[in-house]
Design a protein around this motif. Structure first.
Motif, short mmCIF file in Angstrom:
data_model
loop_
_atom_site.label_atom_id
_atom_site.label_comp_id
_atom_site.label_asym_id
_atom_site.label_seq_id
_atom_site.Cartn_x
_atom_site.Cartn_y
_atom_site.Cartn_z
N UNK A 1 94.04 29.98 -11.57
CA UNK A 1 95.34 29.97 -12.20
C UNK A 1 96.40 30.47 -11.22
N UNK A 2 97.61 30.02 -11.44
CA UNK A 2 98.76 30.40 -10.63
C UNK A 2 99.82 30.97 -11.56
N UNK A 9 114.28 32.45 -16.69
CA UNK A 9 113.84 33.63 -17.43
C UNK A 9 112.40 33.56 -17.90
N UNK A 10 111.68 32.52 -17.52
CA UNK A 10 110.29 32.39 -17.97
C UNK A 10 109.30 32.78 -16.88
N UNK A 11 108.11 33.14 -17.37
CA UNK A 11 106.95 33.38 -16.51
C UNK A 11 105.89 32.42 -17.02
N UNK A 12 105.28 31.67 -16.12
CA UNK A 12 104.28 30.69 -16.55
C UNK A 12 102.97 30.91 -15.82
N UNK A 20 98.95 21.96 -15.37
CA UNK A 20 99.66 22.15 -16.63
C UNK A 20 99.88 23.63 -16.89
N UNK A 21 100.99 23.95 -17.54
CA UNK A 21 101.26 25.33 -17.93
C UNK A 21 100.33 25.69 -19.08
N UNK A 22 99.58 26.76 -18.90
CA UNK A 22 98.65 27.25 -19.91
C UNK A 22 99.37 28.19 -20.87
N UNK A 56 104.76 44.22 -19.06
CA UNK A 56 103.33 43.95 -18.96
C UNK A 56 102.98 43.02 -20.10
N UNK A 57 102.44 41.85 -19.75
CA UNK A 57 102.08 40.83 -20.72
C UNK A 57 100.57 40.65 -20.80
N UNK A 58 100.10 40.24 -21.96
CA UNK A 58 98.73 39.79 -22.14
C UNK A 58 98.81 38.27 -22.27
N UNK A 59 98.28 37.54 -21.29
CA UNK A 59 98.41 36.08 -21.29
C UNK A 59 97.57 35.42 -22.38
N UNK A 60 96.57 36.12 -22.93
CA UNK A 60 95.78 35.55 -24.02
C UNK A 60 96.62 35.35 -25.27
#
Length: 178
Positions: A1-2, A9-12, A20-22, A56-60
């Motif tokens: 993943x990247x 303003x987004x983080x992908x 594709x953006x997950x 701090x984000x949780x990507x799940x």
């Protein structure tokens, strides 16, 4: 993943094979200048933005788990745009640079500011660890690179360069000079 951080303003988080953006993280309100996956937990992402916050984000879940800095900052100073973030390998402490200030944040204690260090005269644009994460280097628009001992947060070395420092990196390998 990247991981990508953007002026929109987004983080992908992107899947490399499918391109594709997950996950899209949308809690910031201004340009997102820096981001990093936690090496101790690939589901956590630390970001820094011109909205003066470190998140701090949780990507799940796509949720912002913690906010540091900003208008409600407990550091007692006015909010400045965050240029760079750096997460200790343990994942328990984060560093951020906003203006000429380097801050250490305790992620175990809910994002409490541990230290606010002012050793640069202008904006700190870059942060990097040495190979063992026992030293952190800061580079700034004041042409200076400062080396801190992370156990005391004291400057142990300063280097002056002929131009502003926009980015720095440390080689973890030692190669003989040719």
């Amino acid at each position: 993943q990247i991981l990508s951080c953007s002026d929109d303003t987004t983080v992908k988080v992107w899947d490399i094979p499918s391109q594709a953006a997950v996950t899209t993280l949308t809690a910031h309100t201004d340009y997102v200048r820096s981001g990093q996956f936690a090496s101790s937990n690939g589901n956590l992402v630390l970001t820094g933005s011109y909205d003066a916050t470190v998140r701090l984000f949780d990507v799940r879940t796509g949720q912002c788990e913690m906010v540091m800095g900003g208008a409600s900052s407990s550091s007692g100073t006015s909010a400045a745009p965050v240029e760079e973030v750096l997460l200790f390998p343990s994942g328990t402490v984060a560093l951020s640079s906003a203006g000429p200030i380097l801050r250490a944040w305790d992620l175990v204690a809910g994002g409490r500011c541990l230290r606010a260090l002012s050793n640069h005269q202008k904006t700190i644009t870059s942060l990097a660890f040495d190979g063992r994460a026992s030293r952190v280097l800061t580079g700034g628009l004041d042409h200076m690179v400062k080396v801190y001992d992370v156990s005391t947060y004291k400057v142990v070395h300063t280097m002056r360069y002929p131009a502003p420092i926009l980015c720095l990196a440390v080689s973890v390998h030692h190669y003989p000079m040719v």
